[in-house]
Design a protein around this motif. Structure first.
Motif, PDB file in Angstrom:
ATOM      1  N   GLU A 288       3.852   0.469   6.205  1.00 22.81           N
ATOM      2  CA  GLU A 288       4.450   1.189   5.082  1.00 22.81           C
ATOM      3  C   GLU A 288       3.629   0.994   3.821  1.00 22.81           C
ATOM      4  N   THR A 289       3.099  -0.195   3.645  1.00 24.47           N
ATOM      5  CA  THR A 289       2.253  -0.482   2.483  1.00 24.47           C
ATOM      6  C   THR A 289       0.955   0.313   2.560  1.00 24.47           C
ATOM      7  N   CYS A 290       0.345   0.328   3.730  1.00 28.20           N
ATOM      8  CA  CYS A 290      -0.903   1.073   3.911  1.00 28.20           C
ATOM      9  C   CYS A 290      -0.718   2.559   3.626  1.00 28.20           C
ATOM     10  N   ARG A 291       0.463   3.087   3.935  1.00 27.88           N
ATOM     11  CA  ARG A 291       0.705   4.530   3.831  1.00 27.88           C
ATOM     12  C   ARG A 291       1.214   4.976   2.452  1.00 27.88           C
ATOM     13  N   LEU A 292       1.279   4.087   1.497  1.00 30.44           N
ATOM     14  CA  LEU A 292       1.778   4.472   0.173  1.00 30.44           C
ATOM     15  C   LEU A 292       0.857   5.493  -0.488  1.00 30.44           C
ATOM     16  N   ARG A 293       1.472   6.492  -1.105  1.00 30.87           N
ATOM     17  CA  ARG A 293       0.729   7.505  -1.862  1.00 30.87           C
ATOM     18  C   ARG A 293       1.140   7.437  -3.333  1.00 30.87           C
ATOM     19  N   VAL A 294       0.372   8.098  -4.173  1.00 30.22           N
ATOM     20  CA  VAL A 294       0.644   8.097  -5.611  1.00 30.22           C
ATOM     21  C   VAL A 294       2.075   8.545  -5.889  1.00 30.22           C
ATOM     22  N   ARG A 295       2.532   9.553  -5.175  1.00 30.54           N
ATOM     23  CA  ARG A 295       3.852  10.123  -5.403  1.00 30.54           C
ATOM     24  C   ARG A 295       5.004   9.191  -5.055  1.00 30.54           C
ATOM     25  N   ASP A 296       4.713   8.106  -4.332  1.00 31.62           N
ATOM     26  CA  ASP A 296       5.764   7.200  -3.881  1.00 31.62           C
ATOM     27  C   ASP A 296       6.145   6.150  -4.922  1.00 31.62           C
ATOM     28  N   ILE A 297       5.410   6.091  -6.023  1.00 30.25           N
ATOM     29  CA  ILE A 297       5.653   5.078  -7.048  1.00 30.25           C
ATOM     30  C   ILE A 297       6.367   5.708  -8.233  1.00 30.25           C
ATOM     31  N   ASP A 298       7.530   5.178  -8.579  1.00 30.66           N
ATOM     32  CA  ASP A 298       8.301   5.652  -9.723  1.00 30.66           C
ATOM     33  C   ASP A 298       8.365   4.527 -10.746  1.00 30.66           C
ATOM     34  N   PHE A 299       7.486   4.592 -11.739  1.00 30.43           N
ATOM     35  CA  PHE A 299       7.426   3.525 -12.739  1.00 30.43           C
ATOM     36  C   PHE A 299       8.670   3.503 -13.618  1.00 30.43           C
ATOM     37  N   GLU A 300       9.199   4.679 -13.928  1.00 31.39           N
ATOM     38  CA  GLU A 300      10.343   4.758 -14.837  1.00 31.39           C
ATOM     39  C   GLU A 300      11.577   4.076 -14.252  1.00 31.39           C
ATOM     40  N   ARG A 301      11.871   4.357 -12.986  1.00 34.73           N
ATOM     41  CA  ARG A 301      13.046   3.748 -12.337  1.00 34.73           C
ATOM     42  C   ARG A 301      12.706   2.451 -11.621  1.00 34.73           C
ATOM     43  N   GLN A 302      11.430   2.103 -11.584  1.00 35.45           N
ATOM     44  CA  GLN A 302      10.925   0.907 -10.919  1.00 35.45           C
ATOM     45  C   GLN A 302      11.376   0.831  -9.457  1.00 35.45           C
ATOM     46  N   ILE A 303      11.064   1.910  -8.730  1.00 37.60           N
ATOM     47  CA  ILE A 303      11.355   1.943  -7.300  1.00 37.60           C
ATOM     48  C   ILE A 303      10.138   2.438  -6.528  1.00 37.60           C
ATOM     49  N   VAL A 304      10.087   2.054  -5.273  1.00 35.16           N
ATOM     50  CA  VAL A 304       9.075   2.528  -4.334  1.00 35.16           C
ATOM     51  C   VAL A 304       9.811   3.349  -3.272  1.00 35.16           C
TER      52      VAL A 304
ATOM     53  N   THR B 227      13.108   1.196  -2.311  1.00 32.35           N
ATOM     54  CA  THR B 227      13.225  -0.243  -2.477  1.00 32.35           C
ATOM     55  C   THR B 227      12.703  -0.625  -3.864  1.00 32.35           C
ATOM     56  N   LEU B 228      12.732  -1.903  -4.151  1.00 29.02           N
ATOM     57  CA  LEU B 228      12.390  -2.404  -5.480  1.00 29.02           C
ATOM     58  C   LEU B 228      10.890  -2.332  -5.755  1.00 29.02           C
ATOM     59  N   LEU B 229      10.536  -2.033  -6.992  1.00 30.04           N
ATOM     60  CA  LEU B 229       9.147  -2.099  -7.441  1.00 30.04           C
ATOM     61  C   LEU B 229       9.029  -3.303  -8.374  1.00 30.04           C
ATOM     62  N   PRO B 230       8.360  -4.368  -7.940  1.00 28.46           N
ATOM     63  CA  PRO B 230       8.262  -5.560  -8.802  1.00 28.46           C
ATOM     64  C   PRO B 230       7.453  -5.261 -10.067  1.00 28.46           C
ATOM     65  N   ALA B 231       7.995  -5.646 -11.202  1.00 31.47           N
ATOM     66  CA  ALA B 231       7.359  -5.359 -12.492  1.00 31.47           C
ATOM     67  C   ALA B 231       5.946  -5.942 -12.561  1.00 31.47           C
ATOM     68  N   ILE B 232       5.738  -7.083 -11.911  1.00 31.91           N
ATOM     69  CA  ILE B 232       4.436  -7.747 -11.981  1.00 31.91           C
ATOM     70  C   ILE B 232       3.319  -6.898 -11.370  1.00 31.91           C
ATOM     71  N   SER B 233       3.696  -5.964 -10.481  1.00 33.59           N
ATOM     72  CA  SER B 233       2.686  -5.149  -9.802  1.00 33.59           C
ATOM     73  C   SER B 233       2.341  -3.868 -10.564  1.00 33.59           C
ATOM     74  N   ILE B 234       3.075  -3.550 -11.624  1.00 36.96           N
ATOM     75  CA  ILE B 234       2.899  -2.266 -12.317  1.00 36.96           C
ATOM     76  C   ILE B 234       1.491  -2.084 -12.893  1.00 36.96           C
ATOM     77  N   PRO B 235       0.922  -3.052 -13.612  1.00 38.90           N
ATOM     78  CA  PRO B 235      -0.440  -2.848 -14.131  1.00 38.90           C
ATOM     79  C   PRO B 235      -1.459  -2.557 -13.028  1.00 38.90           C
ATOM     80  N   ALA B 236      -1.384  -3.297 -11.920  1.00 37.79           N
ATOM     81  CA  ALA B 236      -2.333  -3.085 -10.814  1.00 37.79           C
ATOM     82  C   ALA B 236      -2.110  -1.728 -10.154  1.00 37.79           C
ATOM     83  N   LEU B 237      -0.852  -1.284 -10.061  1.00 33.66           N
ATOM     84  CA  LEU B 237      -0.564   0.028  -9.477  1.00 33.66           C
ATOM     85  C   LEU B 237      -1.097   1.147 -10.377  1.00 33.66           C
ATOM     86  N   ARG B 238      -0.923   1.000 -11.674  1.00 28.33           N
ATOM     87  CA  ARG B 238      -1.476   2.002 -12.598  1.00 28.33           C
ATOM     88  C   ARG B 238      -2.995   2.087 -12.443  1.00 28.33           C
ATOM     89  N   GLN B 239      -3.627   0.922 -12.289  1.00 25.65           N
ATOM     90  CA  GLN B 239      -5.074   0.897 -12.088  1.00 25.65           C
ATOM     91  C   GLN B 239      -5.453   1.571 -10.774  1.00 25.65           C
TER      92      GLN B 239
END
Length: 321
Positions: free
Chosen positions: A143-159, A172-184
């Protein structure tokens, strides 16, 4: 008379049926393996001329001669039930009694929060981010390998996990600590996409023939992989496409990090997901919520973590202290 030539035609029908029913590529590959194995085991006879007795003998062989695990035997049975019910349209019915592979009761390897942090300290770049999501979001490796850009919701902090196990979507939950790396990662995906558009327009692989319905989806930012493979490959039609990173590369990196962290017991990528579940239960999260976040079909699957936690489960203490 049965011949080797009958099998390829049958396997084409199996694949076509599985794709219509939207089975995952991994399930398709696994089911095809067991169906071929069943045919070879029975002297390359066509399955239409066989039934319950042959299936029973095959499952018996797997348990007694091959000594496969219970989950493997069940996988083979599921493949053959699919073949007879959906492809040959002659359901097996009751297969009868056969030797069941032994199902050892094994508790999952769970790491403490401190142990996970030690493991993460030995990872960097995309591997660090992927391991962070497996622990912080409870994602399976694939599931992690298959993540696409569209699967990340920064506003609601969900995956959003799309077509997870059982072809089901969940959030599921989007951990706040991962947000900077995900944006990158999204910025890198955009940069790489711009480069591909200038040099041949290589699209990413898309699910369920979506490229025919939306021809430009493969080169839109929303559909880009967050963790792409290092180089393009050929799909089943011979088209050059970009796939996601291969799970074995992530497994190797995480295994190496776990060894470097000096863990007292061997773990794997799935240990990070197990640790996500146990940490939520320790915090007092309702088990039904944990079940939904993990994408378990039955709460009984989730309940195994209560055995791992023992007296620490949700802060409960014995009456005797």
């Amino acid at each position: 008379m049965d011949t080797h030539r009958s099998s390829p035609k049958l396997m084409d029908r199996v694949r076509a049926t599985m794709r219509v029913k939207r089975y995952s590529p991994r399930t398709e590959k696994t089911y095809c393996y067991w169906i071929r194995y069943f045919i070879r085991f029975n002297g390359v006879r066509h399955p239409a001329g066989m039934g319950g007795p042959e299936v029973r003998a095959f499952l018996e062989h797997l348990a007694v001669e091959r000594q496969v695990a219970a989950a493997t035997q069940n996988q083979a049975l599921n493949a053959l039930v699919f073949l007879y019910r959906h492809v040959l349209e002659q359901p097996l019915g009751d297969v009868g009694e056969f030797s069941r592979a032994k199902r050892p009761r094994q508790l999952p390897v769970v790491l403490s929060h401190e142990e996970v942090m030690r493991v993460l300290s030995h990872l960097s770049g995309p591997m660090h981010l992927m391991a962070t999501l497996m622990y912080g979001s409870g994602l399976r490796l694939i599931e992690t390998c298959r993540l696409r850009v569209r699967d990340i919701d920064f506003e609601r902090q969900i995956v959003t996990v799309r077509a997870g196990k059982g072809d089901k979507d969940r959030t599921t939950l989007l951990p706040a600590i991962s947000i900077p790396a995900l944006r990158q990662s999204i910025n890198v995906a955009k940069y790489q996409l711009d480069g591909r558009l200038q040099h041949g327009c290589v699209p990413v692989t898309l699910p369920h023939a979506l490229d025919r319905k939306y021809p430009n989806a493969g080169v839109s930012l929303a559909w880009q992989w967050l963790f792409p493979a290092s180089r393009p490959c050929f799909d089943d039609t011979g088209k050059v496409v970009l796939h996601h990173i291969h799970p074995t590369a992530v497994q190797r990196a995480v295994k190496h990090a776990m060894r470097a962290a000096g863990l007292s017991r061997p773990g794997s990528c799935h240990s990070l997901r197990h640790s996500f579940a146990t940490q939520l239960l320790i915090q007092g999260t309702d088990i039904r919520t944990v079940q939904e976040l993990l994408g378990h079909k039955s709460v009984e699957t989730t309940q195994i973590y209560t055995h791992v936690l023992g007296k620490g489960f949700a802060g409960v203490r014995s009456p005797l202290g």
